[in-house]
Design a protein around this motif. Structure first.
Motif, mmCIF file in Angstrom:
data_model
loop_
_atom_site.group_PDB
_atom_site.id
_atom_site.type_symbol
_atom_site.label_atom_id
_atom_site.label_comp_id
_atom_site.label_asym_id
_atom_site.label_seq_id
_atom_site.Cartn_x
_atom_site.Cartn_y
_atom_site.Cartn_z
ATOM 1 N N ALA A 59 51.252 0.369 -14.277
ATOM 2 C CA ALA A 59 51.305 0.858 -15.107
ATOM 3 C C ALA A 59 52.327 1.624 -15.709
ATOM 4 O O ALA A 59 52.547 1.791 -17.300
ATOM 5 C CB ALA A 59 50.174 2.113 -14.664
ATOM 6 N N TYR A 60 53.559 2.210 -14.920
ATOM 7 C CA TYR A 60 54.418 2.479 -15.581
ATOM 8 C C TYR A 60 55.305 2.268 -16.816
ATOM 9 O O TYR A 60 55.760 2.659 -17.303
ATOM 10 C CB TYR A 60 54.968 3.135 -13.932
ATOM 11 N N TYR A 61 55.457 0.783 -16.288
ATOM 12 C CA TYR A 61 56.267 0.206 -16.224
ATOM 13 C C TYR A 61 55.938 -0.520 -17.882
ATOM 14 O O TYR A 61 56.130 -1.144 -19.138
ATOM 15 C CB TYR A 61 56.606 -1.440 -15.915
ATOM 16 N N LEU A 62 54.164 -0.747 -18.161
ATOM 17 C CA LEU A 62 53.751 -0.706 -19.082
ATOM 18 C C LEU A 62 54.422 0.272 -20.748
ATOM 19 O O LEU A 62 53.720 0.796 -21.893
ATOM 20 C CB LEU A 62 52.276 -1.141 -19.523
ATOM 21 N N PHE A 63 53.808 1.323 -19.873
ATOM 22 C CA PHE A 63 54.232 2.861 -20.512
ATOM 23 C C PHE A 63 55.045 3.870 -19.914
ATOM 24 O O PHE A 63 54.845 4.767 -18.414
ATOM 25 C CB PHE A 63 52.575 3.463 -20.378
ATOM 26 N N PRO A 64 56.462 3.396 -19.432
ATOM 27 C CA PRO A 64 57.093 3.732 -18.281
ATOM 28 C C PRO A 64 57.626 5.398 -18.594
ATOM 29 O O PRO A 64 59.158 6.309 -19.279
ATOM 30 C CB PRO A 64 58.329 3.511 -18.896
ATOM 31 N N VAL A 65 56.973 6.877 -18.647
ATOM 32 C CA VAL A 65 56.522 8.013 -18.890
ATOM 33 C C VAL A 65 56.386 8.621 -17.406
ATOM 34 O O VAL A 65 54.908 7.846 -16.745
ATOM 35 C CB VAL A 65 55.991 7.994 -19.697
ATOM 36 N N SER A 116 62.125 6.181 -19.038
ATOM 37 C CA SER A 116 62.759 4.970 -18.763
ATOM 38 C C SER A 116 62.476 3.716 -19.644
ATOM 39 O O SER A 116 61.786 3.136 -19.286
ATOM 40 C CB SER A 116 62.523 4.878 -17.342
ATOM 41 N N MET A 117 63.099 3.946 -20.688
ATOM 42 C CA MET A 117 63.113 2.834 -22.263
ATOM 43 C C MET A 117 64.274 2.765 -22.846
ATOM 44 O O MET A 117 64.609 2.349 -23.513
ATOM 45 C CB MET A 117 62.165 3.861 -23.473
ATOM 46 N N TYR A 118 64.767 1.962 -21.247
ATOM 47 C CA TYR A 118 66.213 0.954 -21.837
ATOM 48 C C TYR A 118 66.580 0.071 -20.271
ATOM 49 O O TYR A 118 65.397 -0.144 -20.199
ATOM 50 C CB TYR A 118 67.674 2.267 -20.538
ATOM 51 N N GLN A 162 47.811 8.318 -19.705
ATOM 52 C CA GLN A 162 46.743 7.815 -20.344
ATOM 53 C C GLN A 162 46.742 8.192 -21.080
ATOM 54 O O GLN A 162 46.554 8.385 -23.327
ATOM 55 C CB GLN A 162 45.175 7.660 -19.737
ATOM 56 N N GLU A 163 46.446 9.660 -21.146
ATOM 57 C CA GLU A 163 46.638 10.866 -22.204
ATOM 58 C C GLU A 163 47.605 10.879 -23.241
ATOM 59 O O GLU A 163 47.691 11.477 -24.182
ATOM 60 C CB GLU A 163 46.467 12.421 -21.855
ATOM 61 N N LEU A 164 49.145 10.924 -22.637
ATOM 62 C CA LEU A 164 50.572 11.129 -23.734
ATOM 63 C C LEU A 164 49.925 9.825 -24.864
ATOM 64 O O LEU A 164 50.764 9.520 -25.754
ATOM 65 C CB LEU A 164 51.470 11.146 -22.042
ATOM 66 N N LEU A 165 49.760 8.741 -23.904
ATOM 67 C CA LEU A 165 49.370 6.935 -24.799
ATOM 68 C C LEU A 165 48.974 7.337 -25.842
ATOM 69 O O LEU A 165 49.802 7.183 -26.902
ATOM 70 C CB LEU A 165 49.176 6.239 -23.805
ATOM 71 N N GLU A 166 47.941 8.316 -25.605
ATOM 72 C CA GLU A 166 46.884 8.202 -27.117
ATOM 73 C C GLU A 166 47.360 9.210 -28.025
ATOM 74 O O GLU A 166 47.690 9.146 -29.235
ATOM 75 C CB GLU A 166 45.557 8.561 -26.413
ATOM 76 N N ASP A 167 48.149 10.568 -27.649
ATOM 77 C CA ASP A 167 48.614 11.218 -28.441
ATOM 78 C C ASP A 167 50.381 10.575 -28.803
ATOM 79 O O ASP A 167 50.306 10.447 -30.689
ATOM 80 C CB ASP A 167 49.463 12.214 -27.432
ATOM 81 N N MET A 168 50.525 9.672 -28.830
ATOM 82 C CA MET A 168 51.795 9.177 -29.417
ATOM 83 C C MET A 168 50.854 7.538 -30.047
ATOM 84 O O MET A 168 51.719 7.655 -30.813
ATOM 85 C CB MET A 168 53.273 8.871 -27.904
ATOM 86 N N LEU A 169 50.468 7.522 -30.256
ATOM 87 C CA LEU A 169 50.288 6.547 -30.588
ATOM 88 C C LEU A 169 48.842 6.995 -32.184
ATOM 89 O O LEU A 169 49.180 5.755 -33.143
ATOM 90 C CB LEU A 169 48.507 5.575 -29.866
#
Length: 771
Positions: free
Chosen positions: A198-204, A219-221, A152-159
């Motif tokens: 949650a992983y497949y929605l944001f695969p980190v 894993s964004m392939y 969740q934290e990493l997603l917010e930073d990327m957003l």
């Protein structure tokens, strides 16, 4: 002069279960198959003989384990002095390796390139590796709950810094859904299947190295078509699914919104956008373009030295016998798939004159003692990690039954003259994300010891057989895996400064989980382990080399068992050869390999020609596509600088080499950036002083050769080593009644039991049938 070792004293706790001595419910035991109680062992041997003879065993095994005074009927040929010690199959086959095939192509090679610490601008011009550390969680346990929060934290930073409009809108929706999952099924949100969603929605994903937490995989392939369908079915079966549905409805959303978002996460074009945005994001982290105080990154770039160091993919030499396969299939595998497999194997021509055929086809449960027992193995993934008494008895039954089949299978193979017998297990499953076959991992040390041609294959493998091109590739990989222990790999190299002729003996330590400690204890001072050692021989002359598996040894309860002296004698016999070098590799600081190394160093000149090496894995956030085909090497100075820049606390006076393993496949989502192999040695100076340059090169050469042998892919020349794994262990619980009528519970680590099972069964005769 050899130093005198302290007298070895038998640990009486190994006898506790056999004698019915009580322990705390939380005490982790051993000794189920390895103890000094002759009456107990005689009874166990009678049961083992019945497994070998396929007699009904369930009732007697139960009564024997539950009741201290129960006496098993019948007889058994058994002796602690090794009634029937067969020669290992892979050793027998060495003299017959007269045919072979190239791993990839006759002239295929890969380059070995060094890495230097770079900066953000270097990413535009150099191939390399990016590391990303999460600040603020130093020395914390990396729990599944923390992984969810970090995502969740990493997603917010990327957003915050995302440039692509679609990516911004997608990440906003994922941010909301991740919070909805957390609130809707709190306490289960970080467990399967919600964690996988949650992983497949944001695969980190994340992993720990030393004292810090790093981004371990992105894993964004491309996604397999059936992955989403399987995940959605698992979600609907989850006990908290209705709670999630109710929470979504309370916020004005629905399951349809969630399913549509998951659809977006699986589309190829969307994954491409996410991948590009991720690379922009990590570049901004490196350049300081992000205000976040949580992230720190480092880039290691490929050094242009002007010199070429390269290694060939190699040539496999295998036994000159036909390969006959027993095929065991799981429910759900149909006749058409089996017939296609037979046809493809019969037409396979890469293995020279060796013919491959299917000898027999049978249901898989016959190999494991029946359907109810096979289901116990298959259910390990979803069950508790602590099995109850009833489950434990069934699991022990299937483990002993399978070991009896392996024993008989080995004898049958040694009696064969014209062919080698192998086994294919056709599983009605596919791997998701980074999952592995939990049931096979749980019994793999049995297969590892015997070295028999066993291979699990999945629906993906079977689907590849429908296509002419992919079928040949799939079977070639399967063949390399089947010949795992009985092959020899020949290869040549350029650019290494080695002695004209040298022989390296690599002793690889594979320990069981610890035992003899109280669960929850911080200190494991009194804990012990069992060990299996694989010894590899690497011969190098001029620019040509070959590597093979030489032998396997079992050391029980730290340093007991007949193989202890046999392993020492093996090393002593090779010490005097001027060409010989020794490399001990372990993931443990306090394993028996370190004791053995120090013991051998008491011999004159041994320390000069030997290294003790500790092994770790370091996950990466990004591997440049331009570096995919190279073997990337990080030497001590650069590794120390990398650690300093990331805030990694390394042990003082430890030198290191890190190697990027096999090229990551981008075909499917479950294969992503592999971990770097990090090898520590406490011998200071070898990496920098010119005097040590030859040792330095020999060390790297040894690691690459071993990694090449371990790889089971024809297109990928090297892989990470198969060593001690950090996977959670499964624990068995056995209730036993003592003479005074008191019933006690004993807890055994599963993999510990497997080591004892191998040691026990290799003293027993086998049968001559496979199933």
């Amino acid at each position: 002069m050899e130093k005198e070792l302290p007298a070895r004293q038998w640990d009486d706790r190994m006898d506790a279960f056999s004698k019915g001595e009580p322990f705390s419910r939380n005490f982790v035991c051993a000794g189920l198959f390895h103890n000094r109680n002759s009456q107990y062992l005689d009874n166990m041997a009678k049961i083992a003989k019945k497994f070998i003879d396929r007699q009904s065993v369930d009732a007697e095994l139960r009564k024997f384990l539950e009741n201290l005074n129960y006496r098993v009927s019948g007889n058994a040929i058994y002796s602690r002095q090794a009634v029937n010690r067969w020669v290992s199959l892979f050793k027998v086959m060495k003299s017959e390796q007269k045919v072979g095939f190239y791993r990839k192509a006759e002239n295929a090679r890969f380059n070995v390139a060094e890495l230097d610490l770079g900066n953000s601008s270097d990413i535009q011009h150099y191939a390399g590796i990016i590391f990303l550390r999460i600040r603020g969680h130093e020395d914390k346990e990396l729990s599944e709950e923390l992984k969810y929060d970090l995502r969740q934290e990493l997603l917010e930073d990327m957003l915050e810094v995302a440039e692509d409009q679609w990516v911004r809108e997608y990440l906003e929706r994922v941010k909301e859904i991740l919070e909805d999952i957390k609130l809707g099924v709190y306490g289960s949100h970080y467990r399967f299947p919600f964690s996988t969603l949650a992983y497949y929605l944001f695969p980190v994903n994340f992993d720990r190295f030393e004292n810090v937490i790093l981004v371990s995989s992105v894993s964004m392939y491309s996604r397999r078509p059936d992955t989403k369908q399987n995940l959605w079915q698992e979600l609907q079966k989850a006990k908290d699914f209705e709670d999630l549905k109710g929470h979504l409805e309370s916020t004005g959303k629905s399951l349809k919104d969630l399913e549509e978002l998951l659809d977006q996460a699986f589309k190829e074009e969307n994954l491409t956008k996410l991948r590009k945005e991720w690379l922009r994001f990590i570049k901004k982290v490196l350049s300081g373009g992000i205000k976040s105080k949580k992230l720190v990154g480092a880039f290691l770039k490929k050094r242009d030295t002007g010199k070429k160091t390269s290694v060939s993919y190699g040539y496999y030499q295998v036994p000159a016998r036909n390969l006959e396969l027993f095929v065991f299939y799981e429910d759900g595998i149909d006749n058409r798939q089996i017939e296609t497999l037979k046809k493809r194997l019969a037409n396979f021509r890469y293995a020279g004159d060796v013919k491959i055929s299917v000898k027999d086809v049978r249901p898989i449960h016959l190999l494991f003692g029946g359907k109810e027992y096979f289901e116990i193995l298959k259910g390990l993934e979803n069950n508790s990690r602590e099995l109850k008494h009833e489950e434990s008895l069934k699991l022990l039954h299937t483990l002993m039954y399978f070991t009896a089949r392996l024993n008989g299978f080995l004898r049958l193979n040694l009696e064969q003259k014209e062919s080698i017998l192998g086994v294919l297990l056709l599983l009605n499953t596919d791997l998701e994300k980074d999952q592995r076959y939990d049931f096979w991992d749980s019994i793999s040390s049995l297969y590892d010891y015997y070295g028999l041609p066993f291979q699990t294959v999945t629906k993906r493998f079977l689907s590849m057989l429908d296509n002419d091109k992919t079928a040949q590739n799939a079977i070639k990989n399967m063949l390399i895996s089947l010949y795992k222990d009985s092959k020899i790999l020949h290869f040549n190299f350029d650019g290494f400064k080695l002695p004209e002729e040298v022989v390296v003996y690599v002793i690889l330590e594979k320990p069981s989980p610890r035992f003899f400690y109280e669960k929850g204890e911080m200190s494991l001072v009194s804990a012990s382990r069992h060990y299996m050692y694989e010894v590899y021989t690497i011969e190098s002359k001029g620019n040509n080399a070959r590597i093979w598996l030489e032998d396997k040894f079992l050391v029980m309860c730290d340093y007991f068992g007949e193989d202890v002296d046999r392993l020492k004698e093996y090393i002593r016999q090779r010490m005097e050869d001027k060409r010989s070098r020794f490399c001990f590799i372990s993931a443990l600081k306090d394993g028996y390999a370190k004791v053995l190394y120090e013991d051998m160093c008491s011999y004159s000149d041994f320390e000069r020609k030997a290294l003790f090496v500790r092994y770790k894995e370091l996950k990466t956030a990004y591997v440049s596509q331009k570096a995919d085909n190279d073997c990337l090497v990080i030497y001590t100075q650069q590794f120390n600088e990398l650690a300093k820049s990331l805030g990694i606390r390394l042990e003082e006076d430890a030198a290191a080499i890190a190697i990027k393993p096999a090229r990551p496949s981008r075909e499917f989502e479950d294969i992503h950036h592999p971990a770097l192999q990090v090898f520590y040695t406490e011998k200071i100076g070898w990496s920098s002083d010119e005097v040590y340059s030859q040792q330095h090169n020999l060390f790297l050469f040894t690691l690459i050769a071993l990694s090449m042998y371990e790889s089971e892919a024809f297109q990928v020349p090297y892989s990470k080593l198969s060593l001690y794994s950090k996977e959670r262990n499964i624990y068995l619980t056995i209730n036993r009644q003592a003479n005074d009528g008191v019933r006690s519970s004993y807890v055994f680590p599963l993999r510990t039991i497997l080591y004892e099972l191998v040691e026990f069964f290799r003293h027993l005769p086998g049968d001559k049938e496979v199933s």
